[in-house]
Design an enzyme around this catalytic site. Structure first.
Site: not given
Ligand SMILES: *Cc1c(COP(=O)(O)O)cnc(C)c1O
Length: 400
Positions: A140, A225, A254
């Site tokens: 994701f 990520d 986040k």
């Molecule tokens: C939440 C998330 C994203 C995307 O972040 P948004 O602020 O929702 O665009 C990308 N990578 C990972 C691993 C995430 O958990």
């Protein structure tokens, strides 16, 4: 208005791209949130790990208010007095030389993909438009068209084509598959050190290290990520630290703002982020002084309140307590730090009904991938709060 009426307004006017639990939150502090009826809940989602520092942390809120009174947005056409210090403090904290700020996580992922491609062409010497980026199944990384081009969740793609080319997808946790997938045109490997939305999947021991070495050997950028797994969630500042590696680029978001403002960033070297020249890439709000001030304070809170260590210790404690529950529904309990997944057996009929029952008991969780309940409370959680939570989780997991 009562919660039913408020929900009706939301359903009437809003696009239905989410299926929230029917709890209408009106305020929050630390690990607790309160609905419009005054009922109190322990937040075990922490806004998908954006509120690692706890809801409405007084220091972060103060930084937000103080900066809001001064200047909120200059655009990057002009400079501001906050962004340089966010760069410097992030660099000193993480050891990365160069930083590029964005707002949402998806934008930071896009930024990393653009940096990797451009690095591939300008530094590695990949022929024009031939760069490949390798990603993993069950990943994701956000919701933009390029990012969903490499998702393996059908629903995320359905109706949104045509997709961006240039991505290869390999199984997660399989370093041999990475070695096989790399060609002379591979620019980067993008990977979550722990897959969050995929169901809190911890890869096999040593996987990241092997993958990292394969990238080194082939001159391929290793991009972590850490938008969800980073900034203390896993019990380390970054989840990749468990494997003693140093990714070429790290994506954060986040919790970078403690849930008070959208702030994300790519951390990397001058070799990689140095490929961007003025005008190549940008964002009106990216690097704005309000976000930068909030992010600076959020990082200070994380470090000064020892939240990374607390995540490690409380995570161990939480998992050990959860393992003590003898429920016929549980298949596996896994995770690192306060990043915990409880996978239920297929016969349990999905995690959603358990999340709804937990809500009745005052615990907010969200199912991920049908059969997994994720427990990821703010990192400020205390032992007594975990004890209280586990007692209620046990009652719920014992139901038929
Ligand atoms: C939440 C998330 C994203 C995307 O972040 P948004 O602020 O929702 O665009 C990308 N990578 C990972 C691993 C995430 O958990």
């Amino acid at each position: 208005m009562n919660s039913t009426e408020i929900i009706e307004v939301e359903e009437r006017y809003g696009a239905h791209n989410y299926h929230p639990l029917d709890v209408v939150i009106e305020k929050a502090a630390g690990v607790w949130v309160y609905d419009v009826n005054g009922k109190k809940y322990l937040d075990c989602l922490a806004a998908y790990s954006a509120v690692n520092q706890g809801h409405c942390h007084p220091r972060i809120i103060k930084a937000l208010k103080d900066q809001a009174d001064k200047v909120t947005l200059t655009s990057r056409a002009f400079r501001n007095d906050q962004l340089p210090f966010l760069y410097k403090e992030l660099s000193e904290l993480t050891g990365y030389e160069m930083i590029l700020p964005m707002n949402s996580g998806a934008e930071a992922v896009e930024t990393a993909l653009k940096a990797a491609r451009k690095w591939g062409y300008k530094v590695k010497g990949i022929p024009e438009n031939a760069a490949e980026i390798i990603t993993c199944e069950n990943n994701f990384a956000g919701r933009t068209i390029s990012i969903i081009s490499f998702t393996t969740v059908d629903q995320y793609k359905d109706g949104f084509g045509p997709f961006t080319p240039g991505f290869k997808i390999i199984p997660y946790g399989d370093a041999g598959a990475l070695e096989k997938a790399i060609t002379k045109n591979t620019a980067a490997f993008l990977v979550e050190p722990i897959q969050g939305e995929g169901g809190v999947i911890v890869p096999p021991e040593g996987y990241l290290k092997k993958a990292y070495e394969i990238c080194r050997k082939n001159n391929v950028l290793f991009i972590a990520d850490e938008i969800q797994s980073g900034l203390g969630r896993s019990g380390k500042l970054f989840a990749f630290e468990y494997d003693n590696i140093r990714p070429d680029a790290v994506i954060i978001g986040k919790a970078l703002s403690g849930g008070c403002y959208p702030v994300s960033a790519v951390l990397s070297s001058k070799e990689v982020l140095g490929v961007f020249n003025p005008g190549d890439h940008g964002s009106t709000f990216g690097g704005n002084p309000l976000g930068a001030a909030v992010a600076r304070e959020s990082l200070k809170v994380l470090i000064e309140e020892n939240l990374v260590e607390n995540s490690f210790r409380m995570g161990e404690y939480f998992r050990e307590k959860l393992r003590g529950i003898k429920s016929k529904h549980v298949k596996e309990i896994r995770g690192k730090g306060l990043f915990i997944g409880v996978e239920l057996k297929p016969e349990a009929n999905g995690a959603r009904r358990f999340c709804e029952a937990l809500m009745g008991k005052g615990i907010l969780c969200k199912e991920t991938h049908e059969n997994v309940i994720r427990f990821a409370p703010p990192l400020v959680i205390k032992k007594e709060e975990i004890d209280w939570a586990v007692k209620n989780v046990e009652e719920v997991l014992m139901m038929e």
